[in-house]
Design a protein around this motif. Structure first.
Motif, PDB file in Angstrom:
ATOM      1  N   VAL A  11     108.122  41.716  96.599  1.00  0.00           N
ATOM      2  CA  VAL A  11     108.828  42.648  95.732  1.00  0.00           C
ATOM      3  C   VAL A  11     108.496  44.064  96.196  1.00  0.00           C
ATOM      4  CG1 VAL A  11     109.098  43.435  93.350  1.00  0.00           C
ATOM      5  CG2 VAL A  11     108.655  41.027  93.815  1.00  0.00           C
ATOM      6  N   THR A  12     109.518  44.911  96.274  1.00  0.00           N
ATOM      7  CA  THR A  12     109.296  46.292  96.710  1.00  0.00           C
ATOM      8  C   THR A  12     108.553  47.077  95.631  1.00  0.00           C
ATOM      9  OG1 THR A  12     111.390  47.027  95.790  1.00  0.00           O
ATOM     10  CG2 THR A  12     111.427  46.268  98.078  1.00  0.00           C
ATOM     11  N   LYS A  13     107.946  48.183  96.037  1.00  0.00           N
ATOM     12  CA  LYS A  13     107.187  49.012  95.104  1.00  0.00           C
ATOM     13  C   LYS A  13     108.089  49.554  94.003  1.00  0.00           C
ATOM     14  CE  LYS A  13     104.133  52.971  94.878  1.00  0.00           C
ATOM     15  NZ  LYS A  13     103.511  54.064  95.594  1.00  0.00           N
ATOM     16  N   ARG A  14     109.282  49.985  94.371  1.00  0.00           N
ATOM     17  CA  ARG A  14     110.232  50.506  93.393  1.00  0.00           C
ATOM     18  C   ARG A  14     110.553  49.457  92.334  1.00  0.00           C
ATOM     19  NH1 ARG A  14     115.111  49.505  93.140  1.00  0.00           N
ATOM     20  NH2 ARG A  14     116.668  50.691  92.098  1.00  0.00           N
ATOM     21  N   THR A  15     110.749  48.212  92.759  1.00  0.00           N
ATOM     22  CA  THR A  15     111.077  47.141  91.826  1.00  0.00           C
ATOM     23  C   THR A  15     109.881  46.802  90.944  1.00  0.00           C
ATOM     24  OG1 THR A  15     112.625  46.278  93.459  1.00  0.00           O
ATOM     25  CG2 THR A  15     112.071  44.827  91.646  1.00  0.00           C
ATOM     26  N   ARG A  16     108.672  46.823  91.510  1.00  0.00           N
ATOM     27  CA  ARG A  16     107.471  46.566  90.696  1.00  0.00           C
ATOM     28  C   ARG A  16     107.348  47.611  89.602  1.00  0.00           C
ATOM     29  NH1 ARG A  16     104.810  45.462  95.758  1.00  0.00           N
ATOM     30  NH2 ARG A  16     103.999  47.572  95.693  1.00  0.00           N
ATOM     31  N   ILE A  17     107.594  48.862  89.943  1.00  0.00           N
ATOM     32  CA  ILE A  17     107.520  49.938  88.949  1.00  0.00           C
ATOM     33  C   ILE A  17     108.588  49.725  87.879  1.00  0.00           C
ATOM     34  CG2 ILE A  17     107.903  52.422  88.612  1.00  0.00           C
ATOM     35  CD1 ILE A  17     106.593  52.807  91.399  1.00  0.00           C
ATOM     36  N   LEU A  18     109.790  49.351  88.305  1.00  0.00           N
ATOM     37  CA  LEU A  18     110.871  49.090  87.353  1.00  0.00           C
ATOM     38  C   LEU A  18     110.518  47.934  86.425  1.00  0.00           C
ATOM     39  CD1 LEU A  18     113.731  49.851  86.469  1.00  0.00           C
ATOM     40  CD2 LEU A  18     114.595  48.277  88.210  1.00  0.00           C
ATOM     41  N   TYR A  19     109.914  46.858  86.970  1.00  0.00           N
ATOM     42  CA  TYR A  19     109.464  45.735  86.136  1.00  0.00           C
ATOM     43  C   TYR A  19     108.437  46.203  85.106  1.00  0.00           C
ATOM     44  CZ  TYR A  19     111.429  42.287  89.428  1.00  0.00           C
ATOM     45  OH  TYR A  19     112.243  41.535  90.209  1.00  0.00           O
ATOM     46  N   PHE A  20     107.445  46.959  85.568  1.00  0.00           N
ATOM     47  CA  PHE A  20     106.370  47.402  84.684  1.00  0.00           C
ATOM     48  C   PHE A  20     106.905  48.293  83.561  1.00  0.00           C
ATOM     49  CE2 PHE A  20     103.123  50.533  83.533  1.00  0.00           C
ATOM     50  CZ  PHE A  20     102.179  49.672  82.987  1.00  0.00           C
ATOM     51  N   VAL A  21     107.756  49.235  83.908  1.00  0.00           N
ATOM     52  CA  VAL A  21     108.304  50.145  82.900  1.00  0.00           C
ATOM     53  C   VAL A  21     109.152  49.372  81.895  1.00  0.00           C
ATOM     54  CG1 VAL A  21     109.933  52.058  82.560  1.00  0.00           C
ATOM     55  CG2 VAL A  21     108.203  52.194  84.357  1.00  0.00           C
ATOM     56  N   THR A  22     110.000  48.475  82.385  1.00  0.00           N
ATOM     57  CA  THR A  22     110.845  47.681  81.479  1.00  0.00           C
ATOM     58  C   THR A  22     109.996  46.823  80.556  1.00  0.00           C
ATOM     59  OG1 THR A  22     112.519  47.594  83.219  1.00  0.00           O
ATOM     60  CG2 THR A  22     112.786  46.077  81.387  1.00  0.00           C
ATOM     61  N   PHE A  23     108.990  46.161  81.114  1.00  0.00           N
ATOM     62  CA  PHE A  23     108.106  45.321  80.305  1.00  0.00           C
ATOM     63  C   PHE A  23     107.388  46.161  79.259  1.00  0.00           C
ATOM     64  CE2 PHE A  23     103.909  43.439  79.540  1.00  0.00           C
ATOM     65  CZ  PHE A  23     104.294  42.205  79.021  1.00  0.00           C
ATOM     66  N   SER A  24     106.868  47.307  79.658  1.00  0.00           N
ATOM     67  CA  SER A  24     106.134  48.170  78.720  1.00  0.00           C
ATOM     68  C   SER A  24     107.026  48.645  77.589  1.00  0.00           C
ATOM     69  CB  SER A  24     105.567  49.380  79.469  1.00  0.00           C
ATOM     70  OG  SER A  24     104.683  48.955  80.473  1.00  0.00           O
ATOM     71  N   VAL A  25     108.240  49.045  77.907  1.00  0.00           N
ATOM     72  CA  VAL A  25     109.171  49.507  76.874  1.00  0.00           C
ATOM     73  C   VAL A  25     109.491  48.378  75.902  1.00  0.00           C
ATOM     74  CG1 VAL A  25     111.553  50.288  76.482  1.00  0.00           C
ATOM     75  CG2 VAL A  25     110.157  51.381  78.235  1.00  0.00           C
ATOM     76  N   LEU A  26     109.728  47.176  76.425  1.00  0.00           N
ATOM     77  CA  LEU A  26     110.030  46.043  75.555  1.00  0.00           C
ATOM     78  C   LEU A  26     108.859  45.708  74.638  1.00  0.00           C
ATOM     79  CD1 LEU A  26     111.944  43.667  77.979  1.00  0.00           C
ATOM     80  CD2 LEU A  26     112.880  44.870  76.018  1.00  0.00           C
ATOM     81  N   VAL A  27     107.652  45.717  75.173  1.00  0.00           N
ATOM     82  CA  VAL A  27     106.476  45.404  74.362  1.00  0.00           C
ATOM     83  C   VAL A  27     106.264  46.462  73.289  1.00  0.00           C
ATOM     84  CG1 VAL A  27     103.956  45.211  74.432  1.00  0.00           C
ATOM     85  CG2 VAL A  27     105.351  43.978  76.094  1.00  0.00           C
ATOM     86  N   ILE A  28     106.416  47.720  73.634  1.00  0.00           N
ATOM     87  CA  ILE A  28     106.226  48.797  72.657  1.00  0.00           C
ATOM     88  C   ILE A  28     107.264  48.691  71.540  1.00  0.00           C
ATOM     89  CG2 ILE A  28     106.424  51.302  72.334  1.00  0.00           C
ATOM     90  CD1 ILE A  28     105.092  51.556  75.136  1.00  0.00           C
ATOM     91  N   ILE A  29     108.522  48.445  71.910  1.00  0.00           N
ATOM     92  CA  ILE A  29     109.565  48.293  70.887  1.00  0.00           C
ATOM     93  C   ILE A  29     109.247  47.094  69.998  1.00  0.00           C
ATOM     94  CG2 ILE A  29     111.994  47.680  70.539  1.00  0.00           C
ATOM     95  CD1 ILE A  29     112.629  49.395  73.016  1.00  0.00           C
TER      96      ILE A  29
END
Length: 150
Positions: A11-29
């Motif tokens: 997985v590219t670095k950009r995609t890893r960052i996108l995964y992490f941000v999406t996961f974090s936003v979902l968990v916070i919501i």
């Protein structure tokens, strides 16, 4: 330029960052909604009971949020790929139209020049037949005097 993947599992670095941000936003919501639910609907007064309920619900939902965040990140990534494909297709279509218009304009210009030459030649031949002097310059010379190029 997009990063290249070495294999299907890398997985590219950009995609890893996108995964992490999406996961974090979902968990916070999710945690915010559970906190509101536990305090408003279940009427939990104790902070310990509220956090225990939030933690229990969040830990059960964690696998779902991982999957959902991966799906959302991939959908976002693929939408960018599709947008680039459509952008490139539109650019090629515009280039093709420009080429067609350019070749059509050149053809029209040649036809116009040919018509002017034929008209000039006809006037010259009529003048010769009637033994009249003909001092009209050819069309290309007239154009160059006006500053235009044919």
């Amino acid at each position: 330029m997009p990063e290249q993947r070495e294999s299907i599992w890398s997985v590219t670095k950009r995609t890893r960052i996108l995964y992490f941000v999406t996961f974090s936003v979902l968990v916070i919501i999710h945690m915010a909604l559970i906190a509101v639910y536990e305090t408003a609907v279940n009427d939990k007064d104790a902070i310990y009971e509220t956090w225990t309920a939030i933690w229990a619900t969040s830990s059960r939902m964690a696998p779902a949020w991982v999957v959902v965040s991966l799906i959302l990140a991939e959908v976002g990534d693929w939408s960018m790929v599709l947008a680039e494909i459509f952008r490139e297709k539109r650019r090629k279509e515009q280039e093709r139209r420009i080429q067609e218009a350019s070749s059509q304009a050149r053809g029209e210009g040649r036809a116009e020049l040919q018509a002017r030459w034929e008209a000039w030649l006809k006037r010259r031949e009529e003048a010769e037949e009637n033994s009249l002097p003909f001092d009209e310059p050819p069309p290309s010379l007239k154009d160059s005097e006006n500053g235009s190029v044919s």
